[in-house]
Design a protein around this motif. Structure first.
Motif, PDB file in Angstrom:
ATOM      1  N   ALA A  36      39.049  51.958  54.772  1.00 40.59           N
ATOM      2  CA  ALA A  36      38.863  53.327  54.285  1.00 40.59           C
ATOM      3  C   ALA A  36      39.507  53.508  52.908  1.00 40.59           C
ATOM      4  CB  ALA A  36      39.460  54.318  55.271  1.00 40.59           C
ATOM      5  N   LYS A  37      40.505  52.705  52.601  1.00 43.55           N
ATOM      6  CA  LYS A  37      41.196  52.786  51.309  1.00 43.55           C
ATOM      7  C   LYS A  37      40.814  51.639  50.383  1.00 43.55           C
ATOM      8  CE  LYS A  37      45.243  55.225  53.108  1.00 43.55           C
ATOM      9  NZ  LYS A  37      46.717  55.195  53.272  1.00 43.55           N
ATOM     10  N   ASN A  38      39.893  50.779  50.811  1.00 39.24           N
ATOM     11  CA  ASN A  38      39.490  49.623  49.984  1.00 39.24           C
ATOM     12  C   ASN A  38      40.694  48.799  49.544  1.00 39.24           C
ATOM     13  OD1 ASN A  38      36.895  50.614  50.199  1.00 39.24           O
ATOM     14  ND2 ASN A  38      36.447  50.511  48.017  1.00 39.24           N
ATOM     15  N   SER A  66      49.875  44.783  47.539  1.00 36.29           N
ATOM     16  CA  SER A  66      48.638  45.520  47.774  1.00 36.29           C
ATOM     17  C   SER A  66      47.576  45.024  46.819  1.00 36.29           C
ATOM     18  CB  SER A  66      48.842  47.023  47.574  1.00 36.29           C
ATOM     19  OG  SER A  66      49.801  47.544  48.456  1.00 36.29           O
ATOM     20  N   CYS A  67      46.343  45.110  47.237  1.00 41.65           N
ATOM     21  CA  CYS A  67      45.212  44.750  46.380  1.00 41.65           C
ATOM     22  C   CYS A  67      44.150  45.817  46.579  1.00 41.65           C
ATOM     23  CB  CYS A  67      44.686  43.374  46.733  1.00 41.65           C
ATOM     24  SG  CYS A  67      43.166  42.931  45.870  1.00 41.65           S
ATOM     25  N   ALA A  68      43.901  46.584  45.535  1.00 40.78           N
ATOM     26  CA  ALA A  68      42.899  47.645  45.587  1.00 40.78           C
ATOM     27  C   ALA A  68      41.587  47.125  45.027  1.00 40.78           C
ATOM     28  CB  ALA A  68      43.374  48.849  44.790  1.00 40.78           C
ATOM     29  N   ALA A  69      40.496  47.376  45.758  1.00 38.82           N
ATOM     30  CA  ALA A  69      39.181  46.886  45.354  1.00 38.82           C
ATOM     31  C   ALA A  69      38.261  48.039  44.988  1.00 38.82           C
ATOM     32  CB  ALA A  69      38.561  46.081  46.489  1.00 38.82           C
ATOM     33  N   SER A  70      37.424  47.792  43.997  1.00 34.85           N
ATOM     34  CA  SER A  70      36.417  48.785  43.628  1.00 34.85           C
ATOM     35  C   SER A  70      35.204  48.605  44.527  1.00 34.85           C
ATOM     36  CB  SER A  70      36.020  48.603  42.170  1.00 34.85           C
ATOM     37  OG  SER A  70      35.391  47.336  42.003  1.00 34.85           O
ATOM     38  N   GLY A  71      34.282  49.558  44.494  1.00 37.30           N
ATOM     39  CA  GLY A  71      33.041  49.403  45.231  1.00 37.30           C
ATOM     40  C   GLY A  71      33.049  50.107  46.570  1.00 37.30           C
ATOM     41  N   ARG A  72      31.851  50.274  47.138  1.00 37.02           N
ATOM     42  CA  ARG A  72      31.690  51.029  48.379  1.00 37.02           C
ATOM     43  C   ARG A  72      31.464  50.140  49.587  1.00 37.02           C
ATOM     44  NH1 ARG A  72      26.855  54.875  46.832  1.00 37.02           N
ATOM     45  NH2 ARG A  72      26.146  52.919  45.938  1.00 37.02           N
ATOM     46  N   THR A  73      31.383  48.834  49.400  1.00 33.09           N
ATOM     47  CA  THR A  73      31.059  47.939  50.504  1.00 33.09           C
ATOM     48  C   THR A  73      32.205  46.980  50.762  1.00 33.09           C
ATOM     49  OG1 THR A  73      29.907  46.496  48.953  1.00 33.09           O
ATOM     50  CG2 THR A  73      28.588  48.107  50.181  1.00 33.09           C
ATOM     51  N   PHE A  74      33.406  47.479  50.737  1.00 34.70           N
ATOM     52  CA  PHE A  74      34.588  46.637  50.875  1.00 34.70           C
ATOM     53  C   PHE A  74      34.565  45.849  52.167  1.00 34.70           C
ATOM     54  CE2 PHE A  74      38.669  45.160  49.938  1.00 34.70           C
ATOM     55  CZ  PHE A  74      39.573  45.441  50.952  1.00 34.70           C
ATOM     56  N   SER A  75      34.047  46.420  53.224  1.00 29.84           N
ATOM     57  CA  SER A  75      34.045  45.744  54.522  1.00 29.84           C
ATOM     58  C   SER A  75      33.118  44.534  54.569  1.00 29.84           C
ATOM     59  CB  SER A  75      33.671  46.733  55.632  1.00 29.84           C
ATOM     60  OG  SER A  75      32.360  47.228  55.412  1.00 29.84           O
ATOM     61  N   VAL A 129      42.720  44.729  41.904  1.00 32.80           N
ATOM     62  CA  VAL A 129      43.959  44.994  41.189  1.00 32.80           C
ATOM     63  C   VAL A 129      45.130  44.874  42.162  1.00 32.80           C
ATOM     64  CG1 VAL A 129      45.276  46.639  39.819  1.00 32.80           C
ATOM     65  CG2 VAL A 129      42.776  46.531  39.581  1.00 32.80           C
ATOM     66  N   GLU A 130      45.989  43.891  41.890  1.00 33.53           N
ATOM     67  CA  GLU A 130      47.161  43.680  42.736  1.00 33.53           C
ATOM     68  C   GLU A 130      48.341  44.514  42.250  1.00 33.53           C
ATOM     69  OE1 GLU A 130      45.265  39.485  42.171  1.00 33.53           O
ATOM     70  OE2 GLU A 130      45.718  41.230  40.944  1.00 33.53           O
ATOM     71  N   SER A 131      49.230  44.827  43.188  1.00 35.37           N
ATOM     72  CA  SER A 131      50.478  45.507  42.848  1.00 35.37           C
ATOM     73  C   SER A 131      51.518  45.173  43.905  1.00 35.37           C
ATOM     74  CB  SER A 131      50.273  47.033  42.772  1.00 35.37           C
ATOM     75  OG  SER A 131      49.851  47.537  44.023  1.00 35.37           O
ATOM     76  N   GLY A 132      52.770  45.504  43.610  1.00 34.40           N
ATOM     77  CA  GLY A 132      53.827  45.337  44.597  1.00 34.40           C
ATOM     78  C   GLY A 132      54.735  44.140  44.387  1.00 34.40           C
TER      79      GLY A 132
END
Length: 124
Positions: free
Chosen positions: A75-77, A21-30, A5-8
């Motif tokens: 840490a913030k995905n 900004s782009c927020a990603a779901s999930g626990r394995t962002f790295s 999800v993009e914003s800004g």
């Protein structure tokens, strides 16, 4: 599966700045290399910048080098695109994209997941 999800985005005058900004779901962002692409009306979607999963490697289109900076906070995905010295030709819809275990590719077909986009308009 990753949701992005993009914003800004918004309207800014030439020579101004915006941070996407782009927020990603999930626990394995790295695990994911992240990219920013853009598409202006009537044009192909084009590469802007990419960053590796660790953040240690980046890649930029020549048209934005020295003006845009891609970064990420695992840490913030979230991945960011700081855009400075904006020009009217930067006007486009900006898309965030993710590719698992990949490099900082500039090829849009290498990316597996895409956000919906955020509009950036630069006025003269």
């Amino acid at each position: 599966q990753v949701q992005l999800v993009e914003s800004g985005g918004g309207l800014v005058q030439a020579r101004g700045s915006l941070r996407l900004s782009c927020a990603a779901s999930g626990r394995t962002f790295s695990w994911y290399a992240m990219g920013w692409f853009r598409q202006a009306p009537g044009k192909e979607r084009e590469f802007v910048a990419a960053i590796s999963g660790s953040g240690g490697a980046t890649n930029y289109a020549d048209s934005v080098k020295g003006r845009f900076t891609i970064s990420r906070d695992n840490a913030k995905n979230t991945v960011y695109l700081q855009m400075n010295s904006l020009k009217p030709e930067d006007t486009a819809v900006y898309y965030c994209a993710a590719r698992i275990f990949g490099s900082t590719s500039a090829a849009k077909n290498d990316y597996n997941y895409w956000g919906q986009g955020t509009q950036v308009t630069v006025s003269t």
